[in-house]
Design an enzyme around this catalytic site. Sequence first.
Site, mmCIF file in Angstrom:
data_model
loop_
_atom_site.group_PDB
_atom_site.id
_atom_site.type_symbol
_atom_site.label_atom_id
_atom_site.label_comp_id
_atom_site.label_asym_id
_atom_site.label_seq_id
_atom_site.Cartn_x
_atom_site.Cartn_y
_atom_site.Cartn_z
ATOM 1 N N HIS A 34 0.988 -1.187 0.030
ATOM 2 C CA HIS A 34 -0.009 0.101 0.046
ATOM 3 C C HIS A 34 0.870 1.347 0.078
ATOM 4 C CE1 HIS A 34 -4.053 -1.298 0.366
ATOM 5 N NE2 HIS A 34 -3.413 -2.583 0.712
ATOM 6 N N GLY A 120 -6.770 -13.821 -10.398
ATOM 7 C CA GLY A 120 -7.562 -13.257 -9.445
ATOM 8 C C GLY A 120 -6.853 -13.705 -8.143
ATOM 9 N N GLY A 122 -4.322 -12.501 -6.900
ATOM 10 C CA GLY A 122 -3.187 -11.256 -6.578
ATOM 11 C C GLY A 122 -1.845 -11.559 -7.053
ATOM 12 N N LEU A 123 -1.770 -12.398 -8.056
ATOM 13 C CA LEU A 123 -0.333 -12.700 -8.463
ATOM 14 C C LEU A 123 -0.097 -12.013 -9.837
ATOM 15 C CD1 LEU A 123 0.042 -16.357 -7.500
ATOM 16 C CD2 LEU A 123 0.901 -14.376 -6.416
ATOM 17 N N SER A 124 -1.066 -11.311 -10.340
ATOM 18 C CA SER A 124 -1.276 -10.618 -11.510
ATOM 19 C C SER A 124 -1.311 -11.284 -12.686
ATOM 20 C CB SER A 124 0.141 -9.506 -11.389
ATOM 21 O OG SER A 124 -0.520 -8.232 -12.241
ATOM 22 N N SER A 125 -2.433 -11.979 -12.904
ATOM 23 C CA SER A 125 -2.585 -12.727 -14.303
ATOM 24 C C SER A 125 -2.650 -11.527 -15.377
ATOM 25 C CB SER A 125 -3.220 -13.653 -14.100
ATOM 26 O OG SER A 125 -4.686 -13.254 -13.852
ATOM 27 N N ASP A 170 2.655 -3.922 -10.981
ATOM 28 C CA ASP A 170 2.290 -5.029 -11.611
ATOM 29 C C ASP A 170 3.128 -5.142 -12.957
ATOM 30 O OD1 ASP A 170 0.637 -5.426 -9.507
ATOM 31 O OD2 ASP A 170 -1.256 -5.498 -10.780
HETATM 32 P P1 ADP Z 1 -4.917 -10.813 -11.009
HETATM 33 O O1 ADP Z 1 -4.379 -9.676 -11.865
HETATM 34 O O2 ADP Z 1 -4.779 -10.255 -9.595
HETATM 35 O O3 ADP Z 1 -4.790 -12.244 -11.370
HETATM 36 P P2 ADP Z 1 -7.228 -9.191 -12.343
HETATM 37 O O4 ADP Z 1 -8.474 -9.255 -11.838
HETATM 38 O O5 ADP Z 1 -6.426 -8.088 -12.242
HETATM 39 O O6 ADP Z 1 -6.514 -10.367 -11.346
HETATM 40 O O7 ADP Z 1 -6.859 -10.035 -13.711
HETATM 41 C C1 ADP Z 1 -7.555 -11.068 -13.906
HETATM 42 C C2 ADP Z 1 -8.176 -11.192 -15.383
HETATM 43 O O8 ADP Z 1 -7.285 -11.319 -16.339
HETATM 44 C C3 ADP Z 1 -9.135 -12.390 -15.576
HETATM 45 O O9 ADP Z 1 -10.474 -12.249 -15.048
HETATM 46 C C4 ADP Z 1 -9.183 -12.590 -17.216
HETATM 47 O O10 ADP Z 1 -10.031 -11.337 -17.549
HETATM 48 C C5 ADP Z 1 -7.818 -11.857 -17.411
HETATM 49 N N1 ADP Z 1 -6.796 -13.314 -17.764
HETATM 50 C C6 ADP Z 1 -5.661 -13.535 -16.996
HETATM 51 N N2 ADP Z 1 -5.462 -14.927 -17.136
HETATM 52 C C7 ADP Z 1 -6.025 -15.108 -18.456
HETATM 53 C C8 ADP Z 1 -5.806 -16.332 -19.205
HETATM 54 N N3 ADP Z 1 -5.142 -17.204 -19.041
HETATM 55 N N4 ADP Z 1 -7.035 -16.391 -20.219
HETATM 56 C C9 ADP Z 1 -7.738 -15.280 -20.256
HETATM 57 N N5 ADP Z 1 -7.822 -14.315 -19.526
HETATM 58 C C10 ADP Z 1 -6.868 -14.276 -18.685
HETATM 59 MG MG MG Z 2 -4.373 -7.974 -11.959
#
Ligand code: ADP
Ligand code: MG
Length: 378
Positions: A34, A120, A122-125, A170
């Site tokens: 934060h 989702g 928190g590892l920034s997918s 991120d």
């Molecule tokens: P975090 O970044 O913490 O994982 P976010 O809500 O910021 O969570 O991002 C998640 C979103 O990113 C998912 O809901 C989806 O829309 C997109 N996403 C992430 N990985 C993939 C994937 N492998 N295929 C399709 N969409 C993805």
């Molecule tokens: Mg994210």
Amino acid sequence: MLTQAAIDAFTALTGTAPEGVWVGPGRINLIGEHTDYNDGYVLPFALPQAAYVAASARADGRWRFRSVDLDDTVELGQAELVPGSPGWHSYLAGVVWALQQAGHEVGGADLVLTSDVPLGAGLSSSAAIECATLAALVDLYGLTIDPVDRAKLARVAENAYVGAPTGLLDQAASTLCTADHALFLDCRTLETRQVPLAVTDAGLEILVIDTRTRHSHVDGEYAARRASCEKAAAILGVPALRDVTDLDAALAQLPALEARRVRHIVTEDQRVLDAMDALAADDYAELGRLMTASHASMRDDYEITERSVDLAVETALGAGALGARMTGGGFGGCVLALVHADRVEATAEAVRAAFAEAGLGEPVTFLGRPSAGARRLV
Ligand code: ADP
Ligand code: MG
């Protein structure tokens, strides 16, 4: 493995092999929570888990995005490249849009992705798929963009196109990190520094414990913390809490709630700087102490922890961890524990047992080995 999966899925979609495969890692924050929106310091590192994008340019000025994981394909033309359109593909379309807005000549492309960054958690997918896509488009269209600007463009995709108001942490981590290093980022000046984090050389591992607890009220709590910080900065007459130099004097001027929030932010910024000193001295006992102090500060002053993360931290420490803390926005998510390599399994098992005892769902554990940032693989 995922490289081949991306290539196979690309070939199945288009009938030809991709021009290349690019990767963008997920990330985790070692310390500095934060602090980003208070113009402070963060110290993330890239994870081995990453998004893999197989891609080729297209001559017809259209874009096709496929997620193997979601088994979904979306095709767009230039007219449909508009901010605010919902769906997972917006993270990728947003990168195209951000590049175009910045004046880069990006034409059409086929992009097929698969990722082992959990969504989702928190590892920034999201940054992983953005930064892999950006790396692909930069190479496919021969663009020259320095690494910090790449991170900024990926952030524009998320902020302005997807509409998620996130900081630069991120995308900076997913783009700029290098193996065996954490990335120091000054969120005001955007100065970055590679900080050696070769924990395995010291016989240690960073155990990541995903508690798999995610609370729905996180967005509201996040907004409330930001508002408290802004209110405190206004009372103190500083541009941001990063500028507080005399903590005791500041605390004396603030109502009790704001004082606790400010104490977390100011001490957490100092802990990031102290963690860099500890790493420079290979003093992992001190790094562990700072991690545990960070957790206590998040729990008692910032009030963003909850039962499952507190239990994971206490159990890891009880099992002999040098330090442990929640990482990420709060109210669940992941915990990092700095443990001796020969204690990894015992620590993970102790946490699983404690969760079962407390009636919580089974946590997922894995090793957080500091990995390389977005790049071309093939
Ligand atoms: P975090 O970044 O913490 O994982 P976010 O809500 O910021 O969570 O991002 C998640 C979103 O990113 C998912 O809901 C989806 O829309 C997109 N996403 C992430 N990985 C993939 C994937 N492998 N295929 C399709 N969409 C993805
Ligand atoms: Mg994210």
